[in-house]
Design an enzyme around this catalytic site. Structure first.
Site, mmCIF file in Angstrom:
data_model
loop_
_atom_site.group_PDB
_atom_site.id
_atom_site.type_symbol
_atom_site.label_atom_id
_atom_site.label_comp_id
_atom_site.label_asym_id
_atom_site.label_seq_id
_atom_site.Cartn_x
_atom_site.Cartn_y
_atom_site.Cartn_z
ATOM 1 N N HIS A 1 13.052 50.926 23.778
ATOM 2 C CA HIS A 1 12.595 52.026 23.721
ATOM 3 C C HIS A 1 13.617 53.027 23.294
ATOM 4 O O HIS A 1 14.634 53.174 23.499
ATOM 5 C CB HIS A 1 12.143 53.267 24.320
ATOM 6 C CG HIS A 1 10.393 52.959 24.933
ATOM 7 N ND1 HIS A 1 10.537 53.634 26.261
ATOM 8 C CD2 HIS A 1 9.876 51.758 24.474
ATOM 9 C CE1 HIS A 1 9.254 52.880 25.751
ATOM 10 N NE2 HIS A 1 8.615 51.626 25.099
ATOM 11 N N ASP B 1 5.962 52.501 30.223
ATOM 12 C CA ASP B 1 4.872 51.720 29.304
ATOM 13 C C ASP B 1 5.390 50.396 29.272
ATOM 14 O O ASP B 1 6.654 49.779 30.699
ATOM 15 C CB ASP B 1 6.165 52.174 27.684
ATOM 16 C CG ASP B 1 5.330 51.302 26.848
ATOM 17 O OD1 ASP B 1 4.471 51.305 27.058
ATOM 18 O OD2 ASP B 1 6.011 51.765 25.609
ATOM 19 N N SER C 1 13.129 49.615 27.930
ATOM 20 C CA SER C 1 14.068 50.611 27.470
ATOM 21 C C SER C 1 15.151 51.678 28.152
ATOM 22 O O SER C 1 16.702 50.953 27.824
ATOM 23 C CB SER C 1 12.343 51.941 28.452
ATOM 24 O OG SER C 1 12.353 52.998 27.934
#
Ligand SMILES: C[S@@+](CC[C@H](N)C(=O)[O-])C[C@H]1O[C@@H](n2cnc3c(N)ncnc32)[C@H](O)[C@@H]1O
Lengths: 274, 202
Positions: B51, B144, B24
């Site tokens: 992400h 996540d 991310s």
């Protein structure tokens, strides 16, 4: 050790078979990975230890099945999803559609209606809505009801508005809804010419000739055989030189119908029947 | 002088079949360290969820194609995973692995505010590949990925987390460490070396 309970695979097949026999909803040719995720999620939601326990519930209780259908069908949508798709429709499809005295448009797998209102707004702004009949179909009756009501959360409206602008919207998105109680109520004149109907790409046949079919983010859940069935329906329904619009990651290119369609705007997944 | 007798035992099947990587915030830089360490003719497929702000057309495959010796592309639905190709999840879709060696996409709700979600990819890798999956969780400010990495570990796969002390943003790998999802916690260079080394395990 496995991620999912023992016998998960076997029991999912039995569940899907049971649903088909009892409710005539056919999930037998859906992509396994996504189906497994949804069923695992349903187990949590229903508080069931095994898929067999879930199966027993839904076999004997239609309301429980309706709840499960909400989980299996993935009713997620937004207005003007992938704005460039709608922009491309305006630029490359609308000019052709104009040449017809009357139009029939089929939104297959319309979910909770966002795609339908998006299309209606676009056709309205292009001066075509008056002479268009839209068929909006899905297998989820609750989604169809929601689509028909046309009420969306105020939270989602900001995103819809941004998308509308990027999609080449000619007015203000707020012209098309009334704000009330944290929600946006879509102008009902938009659905004046819309017929909402329960129709399955897996089990039903063609119901009308159409000039344009938009089926987005439905085929990704089907295996190749079922995708081919759906493409067959679209091909049969479309008039000569009719248009087919798909989701951003879908294509007719690898299907049995590849040779029968040609790309119009490749990046935006717009095809035309040869 | 004697030569070693040829072993009659059949070559054991390759242990691993796929590498899945999640990253991310800070992920572009971290991947920029790890991915170029993979040798040309790498024999495993590598699948990456990074992400990004939604709606941006993803240029990841292009960006990395200049830095990496391997082919890079955005994954397509039902595409078959090929050895030595680095796949990126398309923006606004979850990317899943099927047991038959192909990709699936889904537009279901975001998980931990993310679509694509690392948990969704990792969970499907655990389900479809079990002990033949390698999961790697890198820098990020998200929750996540930790649960998905745990799923891979519990399915018998190999799991690595970037050393939180080294990560640009430690939250994501730290969550995995906290959950006990990572078999090994390593700095980026060692993660790259480990992945490159899988090559020899035939
Ligand atoms: C992710 S939604 C897509 C909504 C919308 N078209 C969009 O792109 O935003 C998928 C929809 O496909 C519907 N669907 C699933 N199987 C179907 C089938 N066999 N026939 C028709 N619709 C189906 C689901 O009920 C769901 O509403």
């Amino acid at each position: 050790m496995s991620l999912y309970p023992e016998n998960f695979q076997i029991e999912i097949r039995l569940l899907i078979e049971a649903i088909y026999l009892k409710y005539n909803h056919d999930f037998r040719n859906y992509s396994p990975a996504s189906l497994r995720r949804r069923v695992a999620y349903a187990l949590q939601q229903f508080g069931c230890q095994t898929v067999s326990a879930l199966q027993e519930k839904v076999l004997h209780d239609p309301d429980a099945f309706m709840r499960l259908l909400q989980i299996l069908t993935i009713p997620v949508s937004e207005m003007f999803r992938d704005p460039t798709y709608f922009l491309a429709l305006r630029q490359h499809v609308v000019p052709m559609l104009r040449t017809y005295p009357s139009l029939k448009v089929w939104i297959a797998g319309c979910s909770t209606g966002e795609e339908v209102y998006s299309m209606a707004i676009l056709l309205h702004e292009e001066g075509l809505l008056e002479r268009t009949i839209l068929y909006a179909t899905d297998i989820n009756p609750q989604s169809l009801e929601k689509a028909e009501r046309g009420i969306y959360s105020a939270d989602s409206v900001r995103k819809f508005t941004q998308n509308y602008q990027k999609a080449g919207g000619k007015r203000a998105f707020s012209d098309y809804y009334t704000a009330a109680y944290n929600s946006a109520i879509m102008d009902k004149s938009l659905r004046q010419n819309v017929t909402f109907a329960d129709h399955s790409l897996a089990t039903d046949s063609v119901f009308s000739e159409t000039h344009f079919v938009s089926c987005r983010n439905v085929l990704i859940y089907f295996d190749r055989a079922l995708q081919d069935r759906a493409f067959g329906l679209f091909h049969e329904s479309l008039c000569r030189r009719g248009f087919l619009g798909l989701g951003a990651k879908e294509t007719v290119q690898f299907s049995a119908y590849a040779e029968l369609f040609e790309p119009v705007v490749r990046e935006d997944r717009i095809f035309r029947k040869k | 002088m004697t030569t070693a007798a040829p072993t009659s035992a059949p070559r054991p099947a390759r242990r691993f079949a796929v590498v899945v990587i999640g990253a991310s915030a800070g992920g572009i830089e971290a991947l920029g360290t790890v991915l170029p360490m993979l040798p040309k003719h790498y024999t495993l497929p590598v699948v990456v969820v990074l992400h990004l702000p939604a709606d941006e057309p993803s240029l990841l495959a292009e960006v990395f194609s200049y830095k990496v010796g391997l082919a890079t592309k955005e994954a397509d639905e039902k595409e078959r995973l090929q050895p030595g190709v680095i796949y990126f999840a398309p923006p606004s879709y979850h990317l899943l692995l099927e047991a038959d060696g192909t990709f699936a996409l889904s537009t279901e709700e975001p998980v931990h505010f993310s679509r694509p979600s690392i948990d969704v990819l990792f969970g499907s890798a655990a389900d479809a590949y079990g002990e033949r999956a390698v999961g790697v969780l890198l820098t990020g400010a998200s929750q996540d990925g930790a649960r998905g990495l745990l799923a891979i570990r519990e399915a018998g796969g190999q799991t690595l987390a970037q050393d939180p002390a080294e990560a640009m943003i430690s939250i994501m790998p730290a969550a995995a460490v906290e959950l006990g999802a990572a078999r090994a916690v390593l700095p980026l260079k060692d993660i790259g070396r480990f992945l490159a080394g899988l090559e020899k395990e035939a």
